[in-house]
Design a protein around this motif. Structure first.
Motif, PDB file in Angstrom:
ATOM      1  N   ALA A  20       0.823  -1.223   0.000  1.00  0.00           N
ATOM      2  CA  ALA A  20       0.000   0.000   0.000  1.00  0.00           C
ATOM      3  C   ALA A  20       0.847   1.257   0.000  1.00  0.00           C
ATOM      4  CB  ALA A  20      -0.939  -0.019   1.203  1.00  0.00           C
ATOM      5  N   ASP A  21       2.113   1.145   0.409  1.00  0.00           N
ATOM      6  CA  ASP A  21       2.998   2.312   0.436  1.00  0.00           C
ATOM      7  C   ASP A  21       3.609   2.591  -0.939  1.00  0.00           C
ATOM      8  OD1 ASP A  21       2.464   2.431   3.134  1.00  0.00           O
ATOM      9  OD2 ASP A  21       4.246   1.265   3.693  1.00  0.00           O
ATOM     10  N   TRP A  22       3.375   1.732  -1.912  1.00  0.00           N
ATOM     11  CA  TRP A  22       3.960   1.919  -3.241  1.00  0.00           C
ATOM     12  C   TRP A  22       2.944   2.637  -4.139  1.00  0.00           C
ATOM     13  CZ3 TRP A  22       5.435  -3.947  -3.949  1.00  0.00           C
ATOM     14  CH2 TRP A  22       6.293  -4.317  -2.902  1.00  0.00           C
ATOM     15  N   ASN A  23       3.413   3.138  -5.224  1.00  0.00           N
ATOM     16  CA  ASN A  23       2.537   3.756  -6.215  1.00  0.00           C
ATOM     17  C   ASN A  23       2.087   2.662  -7.189  1.00  0.00           C
ATOM     18  OD1 ASN A  23       1.110   5.519  -7.805  1.00  0.00           O
ATOM     19  ND2 ASN A  23       2.939   6.547  -8.660  1.00  0.00           N
ATOM     20  N   LEU A  24       1.097   1.868  -6.769  1.00  0.00           N
ATOM     21  CA  LEU A  24       0.684   0.693  -7.549  1.00  0.00           C
ATOM     22  C   LEU A  24       0.024   1.066  -8.872  1.00  0.00           C
ATOM     23  CD1 LEU A  24      -0.795  -1.510  -4.667  1.00  0.00           C
ATOM     24  CD2 LEU A  24       1.524  -1.524  -5.622  1.00  0.00           C
ATOM     25  N   ALA A  25      -0.548   2.236  -8.972  1.00  0.00           N
ATOM     26  CA  ALA A  25      -1.218   2.639 -10.210  1.00  0.00           C
ATOM     27  C   ALA A  25      -0.234   2.988 -11.315  1.00  0.00           C
ATOM     28  CB  ALA A  25      -2.138   3.830  -9.932  1.00  0.00           C
ATOM     29  N   SER A  26       1.005   3.306 -10.976  1.00  0.00           N
ATOM     30  CA  SER A  26       1.995   3.703 -11.986  1.00  0.00           C
ATOM     31  C   SER A  26       3.283   2.899 -11.779  1.00  0.00           C
ATOM     32  CB  SER A  26       2.298   5.202 -11.910  1.00  0.00           C
ATOM     33  OG  SER A  26       1.121   5.958 -12.124  1.00  0.00           O
ATOM     34  N   PRO A  27       3.381   1.663 -12.326  1.00  0.00           N
ATOM     35  CA  PRO A  27       4.614   0.892 -12.189  1.00  0.00           C
ATOM     36  C   PRO A  27       5.776   1.607 -12.854  1.00  0.00           C
ATOM     37  CG  PRO A  27       2.787  -0.485 -12.970  1.00  0.00           C
ATOM     38  CD  PRO A  27       2.326   0.942 -13.054  1.00  0.00           C
TER      39      PRO A  27
END
Length: 252
Positions: A31-38
């Motif tokens: 959840a701490d990552w920017n999952l929408a923009s790999p």
């Protein structure tokens, strides 16, 4: 013999993320990552060469290597699952000079992450079994071997139980014949039995003489057989029954 490289798993789409440093001892959170923009999208291959296992991230089109993650054990620090999702992992990638960094990867389908787990577990299970087998083989080779060879002049004796279904030459010895059954002794012949005489034997018989001897033997046998019954019939010397006297008639 040099080990060959075996491909354990291929996934044609994997997402790569830059991740922040670990904030606590609880582990990484997707959840701490920017999952929408790999930060990168490509192909993943899990290969093994003997006991060594490497996870490679490659370009989809050209196959150019983007990063590689040597895996020495699983679960371990090389590949670590995040605490809040089963589809994301943290990899410790290394270059040829030995420098290391941590990145995040993820799959769009949950079954892809499941396949990665199974492939890693199977590989290290095989590695463990191979080490145990090698250890057992080394231990067996270190043990002194028993010398079971025959010494000079040494012989062995084998007791064999011969069955009744074996051939005669195995039961009674080669050249021997089956023992003849004992004749019934002490029993008189049946009463009234007819004894048949066989044809006379001779040392030298011509073809015609053999027929005459056989014929005479047959006639002799027939006479002997019917001899007892011939005495029961009437003979030429037997007297005729007495005629009734005329005095016995009664006149009316």
């Amino acid at each position: 013999m040099e080990d060959y490289e075996a491909v354990l798993l291929v996934k044609h789409e994997v997402f790569v993320f830059k991740i922040p440093p670990r904030s606590s001892n609880r582990g990484f959170r997707a959840a701490d990552w920017n999952l929408a923009s790999p930060d990168w999208t490509g192909r993943m291959r899990l290969v093994a060469k003997g006991a060594e296992c490497v996870l490679k991230l490659e370009d989809k089109s050209s196959g150019e290597l983007f990063a590689k993650c040597p895996v020495d054990q699983y679960p371990g620090i090389a590949i670590e699952a995040v605490s809040d999702s089963s589809r994301y992992f943290v990899l410790r990638i290394q270059d040829d000079s030995g420098r290391a960094a941590f990145i995040g990867i993820g799959f769009s389908d949950r079954s892809d992450s499941f396949d990665l787990n199974v492939a890693l577990q199977d590989h290290f299970k095989w590695v463990k079994q191979s080490k145990e087998m090698e250890k057992e083989r080394t231990t067996e080779e270190a043990k002194p071997r028993l010398d079971l060879s025959f010494k000079d002049g040494e012989t062995i004796k084998i007791n064999m139980k011969i069955g009744v279904n074996l051939p005669c030459f195995l039961r009674y010895g080669e050249g021997s014949s089956k023992p003849k059954p004992k004749a019934m002794g002490g029993l008189p012949p049946p009463p009234g039995g007819v004894r048949l005489q066989g044809p006379p034997t001779t040392s030298r018989l011509t073809h015609e003489g053999a027929e005459e001897v056989t014929k005479s033997g047959s006639e002799s046998q027939q006479q002997d057989i019917w001899g007892d019954f011939a005495s029961a019939g009437p003979t030429a010397t037997s007297s005729a029954p007495p005629k009734p006297s005329a005095n016995n008639w009664v006149q009316f």
